[in-house]
Every structure is written in C-alpha cells, then in structure tokens.
Scaffold this motif. Sequence first.
Motif, PDB file in Angstrom:
ATOM      1  N   GLY A  21       0.832  -1.207   0.000  1.00 13.17           N
ATOM      2  CA  GLY A  21       0.000   0.000   0.000  1.00 13.17           C
ATOM      3  C   GLY A  21       0.862   1.249   0.000  1.00 13.17           C
ATOM      4  N   ASN A  69      -3.633  -5.841  -4.499  1.00 19.46           N
ATOM      5  CA  ASN A  69      -3.800  -6.265  -3.097  1.00 19.46           C
ATOM      6  C   ASN A  69      -4.759  -5.344  -2.362  1.00 19.46           C
ATOM      7  N   SER A  95      -5.652  -9.523   1.972  1.00 17.17           N
ATOM      8  CA  SER A  95      -4.988  -9.816   3.241  1.00 17.17           C
ATOM      9  C   SER A  95      -5.876  -9.291   4.357  1.00 17.17           C
ATOM     10  N   ALA A 142       8.482  -8.030   5.977  1.00 20.63           N
ATOM     11  CA  ALA A 142       8.116  -6.645   6.299  1.00 20.63           C
ATOM     12  C   ALA A 142       6.625  -6.570   6.579  1.00 20.63           C
ATOM     13  N   GLY A 191       8.836  -7.719  -1.070  1.00 17.00           N
ATOM     14  CA  GLY A 191       8.443  -6.334  -0.840  1.00 17.00           C
ATOM     15  C   GLY A 191       9.651  -5.425  -0.787  1.00 17.00           C
ATOM     16  N   THR A 192      10.471  -5.631   0.244  1.00 12.03           N
ATOM     17  CA  THR A 192      11.615  -4.751   0.477  1.00 12.03           C
ATOM     18  C   THR A 192      12.505  -4.652  -0.768  1.00 12.03           C
ATOM     19  N   SER A 313      15.136  -8.952   5.107  1.00  8.68           N
ATOM     20  CA  SER A 313      15.838  -9.066   3.827  1.00  8.68           C
ATOM     21  C   SER A 313      16.517  -7.765   3.425  1.00  8.68           C
TER      22      SER A 313
END
Length: 363
Positions: A21, A69, A95, A142, A191-192, A313
Amino acid sequence: MKTAITELFGIDYPILNAGMGRVAFPNMVAAVSNAGGLGVYGAGSNPPDVTRAAIREIRKLTDKPFGANAPLALPNGMANAKVMLEEGVPVINYSMGKGDWIVKAAHAYGGKVVASVSDVRLAQRAEVHGCDAVIAAGYEAAGHAGDIGSFVLIPRLAELLNIPIIAAGGVANGAGLVGALALGAAGVSMGTRFWVTQEGPMHANFKNKALELDVQDTIFSDRFDGIPCRQMKTAAAERMVNAKMLNVWEIFLNSFTIAKELKTPWFKLVKHTLSLGPRQIESMMRMSKMLQMHGLTMSTGDLDKGMTASGQSVGLVHDLPSIAELMKTLIAEAEAVQRRLAAQIPLNEAPRFQDKVASAPRT
Ligand SMILES: Cc1cc2nc3c(=O)[nH]c(=O)nc-3n(C[C@H](O)[C@H](O)[C@H](O)COP(=O)(O)O)c2cc1C
C-alpha cells in the motif's frame, strides 16, 4: 522456470512484487509484469476511486497479467476489493480478512484469488474458501507477519495444502528464490527488494539508508499499530515502540489529514473508530501515526521522523537497480544457483553471485 504459479497466472517467472500500500504504484506493477513476473498493485486504504484509476493506468502501461492487493481490515479495504472485482483484475490478493466472497465473484469472470497468510490455520481457511494460491509471509517479512519463520512455514504448508504457495519474507535474491522452490513454494513475493529500486517511490534518503542496513536492522512489534508488524529501525520507529503513552493531541490533529486522504468525512472516521472498541481504537490511533511517518519516507525523506515497513531481507539488498535490471539479475542468480546445486559444486569453488555483496558497505 515453469512452476504451478507461472501456469496459474500466465507469467514467465515465479516472481511477484508485494502489493505494498502507498508503495506498489502502477509504474512498479507494470515494470514487474513487463519483465515477466506478476506486478501487484497495493491499494492500502486508498479511496476506491484512486484504486479504480490506478487499475486503469496499469492497463495502459502493460498488456501482461497483473494483480492488486486489498487489506480488507483497513478503512476502504472492502470497497477496494469490490472495485478490483468490477474492473476484472486478473489476480486479486487479499490480506487481513475473509475473502470467500471475492473468490466467488472473481472466479465468475476467470480471475484468480490469492490470500496472504502467516500461519497454518489461515492458509487452510483460504484453501477451503476456494483461493487459487496463498502468499505465506514468514517472520522475516516486512509489515504484518506471524511468528513462524519461512524455513518452517513454507514446507509445513507444502505438506498440508493442495494449492500453490508463494513464499514471502526473507527473499531478496536468486538463492532465496531457489531456496523457496526447494522448500515447496511455487514462487516468491518480495516487498523490500522491490521498493529499493529506481521505480520505488521512497525518497532517496530512505533507499540509501536501506542499502546501509543489515539483517538485524528492523523492529518487530505490536506497538506500531496493535498487530505484530516489522518496520525499518529508524529513530522514529524506536521512539514509537518505546513510548509509554501515545500523543493523543497529535493523533487528533492527524485524524483530519487522514480523513481527507481517505476522502471520508471526519466525523464518520471518528464514529467508525470509536465503534471498534478500546483495543481497536488504540490500534487505529497508532496506525494514523504510522501513516503520517510513512508519508515522510516519500516526501521529505526525513530519516529522523520517517518510518517504513522493511523486512529482514533489507540486509540482502545492496544496489538500486531498475526493476527490469533486477528481474534479469534474479533470474541469472537463480539459474547459477541451480547449476551449482546440480553439479554439486561447493559454494567456495563456485562463481559467487555474492561477490558484489561481500564488498557492500556495512554500518
Ligand atoms: C513498504 C511495505 C508496505 C507493505 N504493504 C502491504 C500491504 O499494503 N498489504 C499487504 O498485504 N502486505 C504489505 N506488505 C507486506 C508484504 O506483502 C510482504 O509480506 C513483505 O514485504 C515480505 O517481506 P520482504 O519485504 O522481506 O520481501 C508491505 C511491505 C512493505 C515493505
């Protein structure tokens, strides 16, 4: 690199960006999909019209499959999922909630649905509800995550589920991709790694900070927004976790900005928050503070006051490539690891993709 999810989604490589987001914007989504992965848009708590416009923009930027998402428990979460269904998004990833109604409606137009889960119970529920796959986030991940590490969560889900598993958390290079496949996953969601790219919307200060951080430089706590959550270790994150009391006056003032951003009347936002009960009220108050600090990671890049989700990560991320370059590197690394394993070459004798990593600066 054919797996159950390359077949399911009609993509070339089993790689997704996380539907972050306020981070995974249309340009990131299109870049991942155009490079052969599955780009996933992050609706967060956007007003539904913003989500609709973003989906239409993605369609202008790519003709490849993509996903979106919706965190159902956030304000606007359900409304955003409905917009995704109306727009016929090829892959809907939900989610923080129950998505059987999304499955029913998406399957009616041939869409696929993927639930994000962090434990066995949620994963089994997603399968019962008819989801086509799950994204399983391990402790390393994350944002909101459970307390089970990916190394255990993924093989256990592979024992239990009949639908494909996409591993999230702790993956940032080709070795992580091959490792996840070895554990029983059919692909990875990162993500990261994807926000530390040219396309990532964060201010350069935060991207450069991410390059300096190591695997221990995140904080996992329920004091960010009431739900266990992993954030980059910044001064603001440490202050938030250590604060004995919330600054209610600051949150009150912030609530006007949030209502404006969510395009919700202020009194409606407050009424909704108050109706949730004391625990949820505190959680929403904390979330409002988090949103404010996340905003700074994009606008001013204030390293003292800003804060963003980041996985362990982050310690594996050492460069700032474009997404097209990153995808090529991930595939090349994964193929090199597969060749090394097939030839049973010991790591110390193999050409190491970690060579560039070994020289990366560390704080
Ligand atoms: C900046 C950021 C924002 C995120 N926002 C969301 C979100 O809106 N919805 C969601 O389901 N997960 C979100 N996540 C979590 C990811 O889906 C995923 O579980 C996590 O990034 C995996 O760990 P990694 O960052 O080490 O790859 C976010 C992660 C990051 C880094």
